[in-house]
Design a protein around this motif. Structure first.
Motif, PDB file in Angstrom:
ATOM      1  N   VAL A 185      26.146 -46.672   7.719  1.00 21.03           N
ATOM      2  CA  VAL A 185      26.832 -45.381   7.746  1.00 21.03           C
ATOM      3  C   VAL A 185      25.960 -44.344   7.029  1.00 21.03           C
ATOM      4  O   VAL A 185      25.652 -44.485   5.839  1.00 21.03           O
ATOM      5  CB  VAL A 185      28.224 -45.485   7.076  1.00 21.03           C
ATOM      6  CG1 VAL A 185      28.886 -44.110   6.994  1.00 21.03           C
ATOM      7  CG2 VAL A 185      29.116 -46.463   7.842  1.00 21.03           C
ATOM      8  N   HIS A 186      25.547 -43.339   7.772  1.00 25.71           N
ATOM      9  CA  HIS A 186      24.693 -42.253   7.281  1.00 25.71           C
ATOM     10  C   HIS A 186      25.415 -41.463   6.183  1.00 25.71           C
ATOM     11  O   HIS A 186      26.641 -41.329   6.235  1.00 25.71           O
ATOM     12  CB  HIS A 186      24.384 -41.340   8.480  1.00 25.71           C
ATOM     13  CG  HIS A 186      23.308 -40.348   8.235  1.00 25.71           C
ATOM     14  ND1 HIS A 186      23.518 -39.177   7.548  1.00 25.71           N
ATOM     15  CD2 HIS A 186      21.990 -40.338   8.595  1.00 25.71           C
ATOM     16  CE1 HIS A 186      22.384 -38.497   7.495  1.00 25.71           C
ATOM     17  NE2 HIS A 186      21.439 -39.179   8.127  1.00 25.71           N
ATOM     18  N   PRO A 187      24.669 -40.924   5.202  1.00 29.05           N
ATOM     19  CA  PRO A 187      25.331 -40.125   4.150  1.00 29.05           C
ATOM     20  C   PRO A 187      26.188 -38.975   4.697  1.00 29.05           C
ATOM     21  O   PRO A 187      27.217 -38.642   4.094  1.00 29.05           O
ATOM     22  CB  PRO A 187      24.159 -39.605   3.300  1.00 29.05           C
ATOM     23  CG  PRO A 187      22.898 -39.990   4.003  1.00 29.05           C
ATOM     24  CD  PRO A 187      23.246 -41.115   4.914  1.00 29.05           C
ATOM     25  N   GLY A 211      21.848 -50.033   7.217  1.00 35.70           N
ATOM     26  CA  GLY A 211      21.581 -48.595   7.147  1.00 35.70           C
ATOM     27  C   GLY A 211      21.722 -47.997   8.531  1.00 35.70           C
ATOM     28  O   GLY A 211      22.060 -48.733   9.462  1.00 35.70           O
ATOM     29  N   GLU A 212      21.578 -46.771   8.701  1.00 35.52           N
ATOM     30  CA  GLU A 212      20.971 -45.814   7.824  1.00 35.52           C
ATOM     31  C   GLU A 212      21.948 -45.395   6.739  1.00 35.52           C
ATOM     32  O   GLU A 212      23.070 -44.971   7.032  1.00 35.52           O
ATOM     33  CB  GLU A 212      20.537 -44.610   8.673  1.00 35.52           C
ATOM     34  CG  GLU A 212      20.119 -43.394   7.908  1.00 35.52           C
ATOM     35  CD  GLU A 212      19.494 -42.342   8.845  1.00 35.52           C
ATOM     36  OE1 GLU A 212      19.515 -42.515  10.084  1.00 35.52           O
ATOM     37  OE2 GLU A 212      18.986 -41.356   8.318  1.00 35.52           O
ATOM     38  N   THR A 213      21.489 -45.514   5.490  1.00 35.91           N
ATOM     39  CA  THR A 213      22.301 -45.080   4.359  1.00 35.91           C
ATOM     40  C   THR A 213      21.389 -44.447   3.325  1.00 35.91           C
ATOM     41  O   THR A 213      20.166 -44.515   3.448  1.00 35.91           O
ATOM     42  CB  THR A 213      23.087 -46.264   3.766  1.00 35.91           C
ATOM     43  OG1 THR A 213      23.829 -45.811   2.631  1.00 35.91           O
ATOM     44  CG2 THR A 213      22.171 -47.400   3.322  1.00 35.91           C
ATOM     45  N   LEU A 256      16.695 -46.612   4.871  1.00 35.88           N
ATOM     46  CA  LEU A 256      17.211 -45.588   3.963  1.00 35.88           C
ATOM     47  C   LEU A 256      16.825 -44.165   4.351  1.00 35.88           C
ATOM     48  O   LEU A 256      15.731 -43.917   4.867  1.00 35.88           O
ATOM     49  CB  LEU A 256      16.705 -45.859   2.536  1.00 35.88           C
ATOM     50  CG  LEU A 256      17.102 -47.204   1.945  1.00 35.88           C
ATOM     51  CD1 LEU A 256      16.416 -47.400   0.601  1.00 35.88           C
ATOM     52  CD2 LEU A 256      18.605 -47.304   1.787  1.00 35.88           C
ATOM     53  N   HIS A 257      17.733 -43.265   4.044  1.00 37.05           N
ATOM     54  CA  HIS A 257      17.556 -41.832   4.260  1.00 37.05           C
ATOM     55  C   HIS A 257      17.674 -41.161   2.896  1.00 37.05           C
ATOM     56  O   HIS A 257      18.463 -41.588   2.066  1.00 37.05           O
ATOM     57  CB  HIS A 257      18.681 -41.357   5.208  1.00 37.05           C
ATOM     58  CG  HIS A 257      18.816 -39.881   5.359  1.00 37.05           C
ATOM     59  ND1 HIS A 257      18.450 -39.224   6.512  1.00 37.05           N
ATOM     60  CD2 HIS A 257      19.298 -38.917   4.517  1.00 37.05           C
ATOM     61  CE1 HIS A 257      18.703 -37.919   6.378  1.00 37.05           C
ATOM     62  NE2 HIS A 257      19.218 -37.713   5.180  1.00 37.05           N
ATOM     63  N   GLU A 258      16.900 -40.116   2.674  1.00 39.48           N
ATOM     64  CA  GLU A 258      17.097 -39.315   1.448  1.00 39.48           C
ATOM     65  C   GLU A 258      16.614 -37.902   1.693  1.00 39.48           C
ATOM     66  O   GLU A 258      15.524 -37.694   2.215  1.00 39.48           O
ATOM     67  CB  GLU A 258      16.340 -39.929   0.259  1.00 39.48           C
ATOM     68  CG  GLU A 258      16.511 -39.158  -1.049  1.00 39.48           C
ATOM     69  CD  GLU A 258      15.305 -38.304  -1.387  1.00 39.48           C
ATOM     70  OE1 GLU A 258      15.475 -37.086  -1.596  1.00 39.48           O
ATOM     71  OE2 GLU A 258      14.184 -38.851  -1.392  1.00 39.48           O
ATOM     72  N   ILE A 288      12.084 -46.164   3.165  1.00 34.20           N
ATOM     73  CA  ILE A 288      12.552 -44.779   3.150  1.00 34.20           C
ATOM     74  C   ILE A 288      12.116 -44.193   4.476  1.00 34.20           C
ATOM     75  O   ILE A 288      10.935 -43.914   4.691  1.00 34.20           O
ATOM     76  CB  ILE A 288      11.925 -43.979   1.990  1.00 34.20           C
ATOM     77  CG1 ILE A 288      12.257 -44.612   0.635  1.00 34.20           C
ATOM     78  CG2 ILE A 288      12.388 -42.518   2.057  1.00 34.20           C
ATOM     79  CD1 ILE A 288      13.691 -44.477   0.180  1.00 34.20           C
ATOM     80  N   HIS A 289      13.084 -44.055   5.397  1.00 33.53           N
ATOM     81  CA  HIS A 289      12.717 -43.581   6.728  1.00 33.53           C
ATOM     82  C   HIS A 289      12.586 -42.061   6.721  1.00 33.53           C
ATOM     83  O   HIS A 289      13.171 -41.381   5.880  1.00 33.53           O
ATOM     84  CB  HIS A 289      13.765 -44.076   7.745  1.00 33.53           C
ATOM     85  CG  HIS A 289      14.587 -42.999   8.354  1.00 33.53           C
ATOM     86  ND1 HIS A 289      14.282 -42.435   9.570  1.00 33.53           N
ATOM     87  CD2 HIS A 289      15.681 -42.349   7.907  1.00 33.53           C
ATOM     88  CE1 HIS A 289      15.181 -41.505   9.840  1.00 33.53           C
ATOM     89  NE2 HIS A 289      16.039 -41.429   8.869  1.00 33.53           N
ATOM     90  N   CYS A 290      11.777 -41.558   7.629  1.00 34.24           N
ATOM     91  CA  CYS A 290      11.541 -40.103   7.756  1.00 34.24           C
ATOM     92  C   CYS A 290      11.241 -39.476   6.404  1.00 34.24           C
ATOM     93  O   CYS A 290      11.868 -38.500   6.005  1.00 34.24           O
ATOM     94  CB  CYS A 290      12.733 -39.413   8.421  1.00 34.24           C
ATOM     95  SG  CYS A 290      12.355 -37.714   8.945  1.00 34.24           S
TER      96      CYS A 290
HETATM   97 ZN   LIG Z   1      17.684 -39.972   8.389  1.00 33.99          ZN
END
Ligand SMILES: [Zn+2]
Length: 304
Positions: A77-79, A106-108, A142-144, A167-169
């Protein structure tokens, strides 16, 4: 890399893995056959479909069943969607994670840029998914965005129990890059690096990533690489355009060093390295690199 005259594709010199494809996005509805066929033609042999909510993760799993040779997925679940995370979410994600095609949680992560969910909701959903990753032993996707300090603290406190995370993107600064590398995480680079306006800082930074920590992705249909010679009319990014990201990253490394970690920097070397990193990280079947085999001293010996 060679370019075909018919459709303006760059062809990767070795089989690539696109570690972040939003293939369940409505822009791809009815086009999956064509998208996957075109990816294969460009040498992008494996796609990891990103799960950004329970519904999208389930849809991603369905797509994987249709294309079991090419597709794998992440469950998470995305942020942005963290406010939807309730008591049943972890159980549903856990069920999905048992599928062989599910290769990561993820993506989380945290996104304090737009706060579509509150920071508190994001942190709660993030920690629940970290616990799921620890329990299942799966790596994390992961997304940040604008949340490095908090995300770093949280990851650091769980790092010893986590198998692996990417850490994606990645689009952050030097401090956050070095911080994530200190935690021994992988870094996913998208076509953001191809942007001659907002991607300059990243172009200067990428050569700091050790070759055994680098993976590449399109994040399609977003982030169309701006270095493409002929851009598609609909401006939608596709996994088949991943070699343009590889092309830019190679140039960025070469501006700082022609050799890294004992490897001569060229598109073939980076294609092999980033592909192998992804296949190891996501526990995918390995592939043979004929160029390497030719120089295998053992088989050379027997050929004599
Ligand atoms: Zn992302």
């Amino acid at each position: 890399m060679s370019e075909t005259s018919t459709n303006n594709l760059l062809i990767s010199p070795a089989p690539l893995v696109d570690i972040g494809v939003n293939l369940t996005n409505s822009r791809f509805d009815g086009k999956h056959d064509e998208i996957i066929e075109q990816s294969l033609e460009a040498g992008v042999k494996t796609l990891i479909v990103t799960g950004t909510s329970v519904a999208e993760s389930e849809a991603a799993f369905k797509l994987c069943q249709q294309y079991p040779e090419q597709l794998y997925f992440t469950a998470g679940v995305h942020p942005h969607d963290a406010s939807s995370y309730d008591n049943t979410t972890s159980a549903t994600l856990k069920d999905l994670s048992k599928e062989a095609a599910c290769v990561a949680i993820g993506e989380t992560g945290l996104d304090f840029n737009r706060n579509f969910s509150t920071p508190e909701q994001q942190i709660a959903a993030f920690e629940a998914q970290i616990e799921l990753a620890i329990e299942t032993g799966k790596p994390m996707f992961l997304h940040e965005r604008d949340a490095f300090t908090r995300q770093f603290e949280i990851l650091k406190s769980y790092r010893d129990q986590l198998s692996n995370a990417v850490i994606h993107c990645f689009t952050g600064d030097q401090k956050s890059l070095f911080g994530y590398l200190d935690l021994d995480l992988y870094i996913g680079i998208t076509g953001w690096v191809c942007d001659e306006r907002r991607g300059i800082e990243l172009q200067q930074l990428v050569h700091n990533i050790p070759l055994d920590r680098l993976m590449i992705e399109t994040d399609s249909p977003y982030l169309l690489p701006r270095n493409m010679v002929k851009k598609p009319k609909d401006r939608s990014n596709r996994p088949a355009f991943l070699p343009w990201v590889l092309h830019q990253i190679t140039q960025s490394y070469q501006q700082h060093t022609l050799e890294k970690d004992g490897v001569a920097i060229n598109e073939l070397a980076l294609a092999i390295k980033t592909g192998d990193n992804a296949r190891t990280f996501f526990n995918l079947p390995s592939v043979e690199h004929p160029q390497e085999k030719e120089h295998d001293p053992v088989s050379d010996f027997y050929r004599l």
